[in-house]
Design an enzyme around this catalytic site. Structure first.
Site, mmCIF file in Angstrom:
data_model
loop_
_atom_site.group_PDB
_atom_site.id
_atom_site.type_symbol
_atom_site.label_atom_id
_atom_site.label_comp_id
_atom_site.label_asym_id
_atom_site.label_seq_id
_atom_site.Cartn_x
_atom_site.Cartn_y
_atom_site.Cartn_z
ATOM 1 N N ASP A 91 0.858 -1.179 0.000
ATOM 2 C CA ASP A 91 0.000 0.000 0.000
ATOM 3 C C ASP A 91 0.897 1.234 0.000
ATOM 4 O O ASP A 91 1.967 1.234 0.607
ATOM 5 C CB ASP A 91 -0.897 -0.025 1.236
ATOM 6 C CG ASP A 91 -1.980 1.034 1.195
ATOM 7 O OD1 ASP A 91 -2.033 1.785 0.213
ATOM 8 O OD2 ASP A 91 -2.761 1.102 2.153
ATOM 9 N N SER A 92 0.469 2.287 -0.647
ATOM 10 C CA SER A 92 1.338 3.452 -0.856
ATOM 11 C C SER A 92 1.495 4.326 0.376
ATOM 12 O O SER A 92 2.407 5.143 0.446
ATOM 13 C CB SER A 92 0.796 4.307 -1.998
ATOM 14 O OG SER A 92 -0.431 4.911 -1.615
ATOM 15 N N GLY A 93 0.597 4.199 1.347
ATOM 16 C CA GLY A 93 0.643 5.061 2.525
ATOM 17 C C GLY A 93 -0.436 6.116 2.548
ATOM 18 O O GLY A 93 -0.536 6.880 3.507
ATOM 19 N N GLY A 94 -1.274 6.163 1.511
ATOM 20 C CA GLY A 94 -2.331 7.169 1.465
ATOM 21 C C GLY A 94 -3.295 7.074 2.633
ATOM 22 O O GLY A 94 -3.696 8.088 3.217
ATOM 23 N N ASP B 177 -2.414 8.177 -3.232
ATOM 24 C CA ASP B 177 -3.703 8.844 -3.392
ATOM 25 C C ASP B 177 -4.038 9.646 -2.146
ATOM 26 O O ASP B 177 -3.409 9.497 -1.105
ATOM 27 C CB ASP B 177 -4.810 7.815 -3.653
ATOM 28 C CG ASP B 177 -5.009 6.865 -2.467
ATOM 29 O OD1 ASP B 177 -4.000 6.546 -1.804
ATOM 30 O OD2 ASP B 177 -6.144 6.448 -2.227
ATOM 31 N N GLN C 143 -11.240 7.019 -6.227
ATOM 32 C CA GLN C 143 -11.778 7.707 -5.061
ATOM 33 C C GLN C 143 -13.140 8.315 -5.429
ATOM 34 O O GLN C 143 -13.698 8.002 -6.464
ATOM 35 C CB GLN C 143 -10.791 8.770 -4.580
ATOM 36 C CG GLN C 143 -9.535 8.218 -3.932
ATOM 37 C CD GLN C 143 -9.797 7.625 -2.558
ATOM 38 O OE1 GLN C 143 -10.870 7.799 -1.966
ATOM 39 N NE2 GLN C 143 -8.807 6.908 -2.027
ATOM 40 N N GLY D 15 -11.078 4.697 -0.504
ATOM 41 C CA GLY D 15 -11.998 5.618 0.139
ATOM 42 C C GLY D 15 -13.227 4.959 0.709
ATOM 43 O O GLY D 15 -14.278 5.593 0.848
ATOM 44 N N ASP E 100 -8.520 -6.878 1.457
ATOM 45 C CA ASP E 100 -7.582 -6.898 2.583
ATOM 46 C C ASP E 100 -8.244 -6.215 3.758
ATOM 47 O O ASP E 100 -9.143 -5.393 3.588
ATOM 48 C CB ASP E 100 -6.282 -6.170 2.238
ATOM 49 C CG ASP E 100 -6.421 -4.662 2.401
ATOM 50 O OD1 ASP E 100 -5.914 -4.122 3.405
ATOM 51 O OD2 ASP E 100 -7.055 -4.015 1.540
ATOM 52 N N CYS F 237 -12.659 -26.353 10.773
ATOM 53 C CA CYS F 237 -11.500 -25.554 10.357
ATOM 54 C C CYS F 237 -10.210 -26.353 10.513
ATOM 55 O O CYS F 237 -10.043 -27.114 11.472
ATOM 56 C CB CYS F 237 -11.436 -24.280 11.202
ATOM 57 S SG CYS F 237 -10.048 -23.196 10.798
ATOM 58 N N CYS G 43 -7.138 -25.004 10.847
ATOM 59 C CA CYS G 43 -6.040 -24.250 11.450
ATOM 60 C C CYS G 43 -5.539 -24.926 12.725
ATOM 61 O O CYS G 43 -6.209 -25.784 13.312
ATOM 62 C CB CYS G 43 -6.467 -22.814 11.730
ATOM 63 S SG CYS G 43 -7.440 -22.599 13.236
ATOM 64 N N CYS H 218 -7.784 -24.859 15.898
ATOM 65 C CA CYS H 218 -8.954 -25.748 15.880
ATOM 66 C C CYS H 218 -8.587 -27.227 15.896
ATOM 67 O O CYS H 218 -9.321 -28.046 16.454
ATOM 68 C CB CYS H 218 -9.802 -25.443 14.648
ATOM 69 S SG CYS H 218 -10.504 -23.779 14.656
ATOM 70 N N HIS I 118 -6.591 -18.521 13.295
ATOM 71 C CA HIS I 118 -7.932 -19.019 12.963
ATOM 72 C C HIS I 118 -8.719 -17.989 12.149
ATOM 73 O O HIS I 118 -9.349 -18.341 11.141
ATOM 74 C CB HIS I 118 -8.722 -19.359 14.224
ATOM 75 C CG HIS I 118 -10.170 -19.586 13.932
ATOM 76 N ND1 HIS I 118 -10.644 -20.758 13.376
ATOM 77 C CD2 HIS I 118 -11.254 -18.769 14.050
ATOM 78 C CE1 HIS I 118 -11.943 -20.664 13.185
ATOM 79 N NE2 HIS I 118 -12.333 -19.461 13.585
#
Length: 375
Positions: free
Chosen positions: A92-95, A146, A188, A215, A265, A303, A305, A308, A334
């Protein structure tokens, strides 16, 4: 190198399955991507992360620039070698971080200047600097810089942020020259359809390898998020992966997938885990509650994982009540597995033609349900 192939299309919705090819492997979509902000998914090793079946993860340009710095990561051989993860990575760019530091920053057409929350030093971020950092980090996908205004911003302020984002995207494209790294643009426009339409048209016009919807999840409720997604996705290129930034709730992911979104994400699964909560079939359970004290069942028998398969609810309750770090790690593992399983189940339902906006594999009679209950 960054080919996106659509495999199946849902007969009832705009959902699709696909394969996004990167230098570090392919990502089967739709897919949830764990967030490793500072080069680590909090409390989880890269080896443990493989067990969640994660294919692509995120790291953050802003935080890695502050510590340890992109030069050190570059000298280490890039972000993959630095953190020991040989699958795809997106930075991610940091916006969004600039948005979250609104009381510390100053934004103008050139870029952003702010006081570092780590050591107080003065820092400047421009589109060119954000791209230089991301090229040095060496992730498979870099995001354009952005401006991400809050939901409460006025229509005029959001329009100005849109126009600035588009100008910054042009500068990002001019600066970016790393052939083995894809650059994604970000749409945006807040909750204003005409601004979203303008932004989608302009960002799509750059014909980049992928496109993101930004956004969202900046203060608005889920109904507003869903309105944005339903409106914007038909305006985006069909032959590019579509990435909805910052969303990791099951209902919103299902609605987004039904409208043609491919990637997600969110920090939610690890944040919940660190606070003692787990995701079970669409519900949130607080493992601190005393009802789990004598509960010797698996956390979720469906599950695969580690939490579990190897531990009981009583043991996990004990770890959380004792503030043991292992408990936070197990719950985070989990929750990540749960969200990744959910996106994999959506993929299977799309393939078999049983997918819908209200998809829930545990309530389905399809193969997706059978797979959900057979880890």
């Amino acid at each position: 190198m960054f080919n996106f192939q659509i495999k199946n299309c849902c007969p009832n919705t705009r959902a699709r399955t696909g394969s996004f090819f990167t230098p570090h492997g392919q990502v089967l979509t739709p897919r949830f991507m764990p967030v490793g902000t500072s080069g680590t998914v909090k409390g989880i090793s890269s080896e443990q992360l493989l067990g969640t079946d994660a294919e692509m993860i995120l790291a953050n340009t802003f935080h890695l620039h502050l510590q340890p710095g992109e030069q050190i990561i570059s000298e280490a051989g890039g972000i993959h070698k630095f953190m020991g993860w040989d699958r795809p990575i997106l930075t991610d760019s940091g916006g969004f971080q600039v948005f979250s530091l609104a009381n510390l920053n100053k934004i103008d057409d050139q870029g952003v200047s702010f006081q570092s929350p780590r050591d107080g030093r003065h820092i400047e971020f421009t589109p060119e600097i954000a791209i230089e950092i991301q090229m040095a980090l060496g992730a498979d996908v870099a995001m354009a810089f952005d401006e991400c205004p809050p939901f409460s911003a006025s229509e005029n302020d959001i329009e100005l942020a849109c126009l600035r984002t588009h100008k910054w995207l042009e500068r990002c494209v001019s600066k970016h020259n790393k052939n083995d790294q894809a650059l994604f643009g970000i749409v945006q426009g807040g909750c204003f359809p005409h601004l979203r339409e303008m932004s989608a048209r302009i960002v799509s016009g750059f014909e980049l390898p992928g496109i993101a919807i930004g956004g969202v999840s900046v203060g608005e409720d889920s109904n507003e998020i869903n309105k944005i997604v339903r409106y914007i996705t038909p305006l985006l290129p069909e032959n590019r992966p579509r990435y909805l930034m910052g969303i990791g709730t099951l209902k919103e992911m299902a609605i987004a997938v039904a409208n043609g979104v491919d990637l997600f994400d969110c920090v939610l699964p690890t944040r919940l885990g660190r606070h003692g909560s787990v995701l079970i079939n669409g519900e949130r359970w607080n493992l601190k509650n005393s009802c789990f004290k004598n509960d010797f069942q698996p956390l979720d028998k469906t599950c695969s994982c580690e939490a579990c398969q190897k531990h009981t609810r009583a043991y996990l309750h004990h770890l959380i009540r004792s503030n043991e770090l292992l408990g936070l790690t197990l719950l985070s593992l989990h929750n990540l597995t749960h969200l990744i399983r959910f996106t994999k189940a959506m993929r299977l339902a799309i393939e078999e033609g049983s997918f819908s906006e209200d998809f829930a594999p545990w309530d389905s009679d399809s193969k997706a349900r059978n797979t959900w209950y057979c880890p």
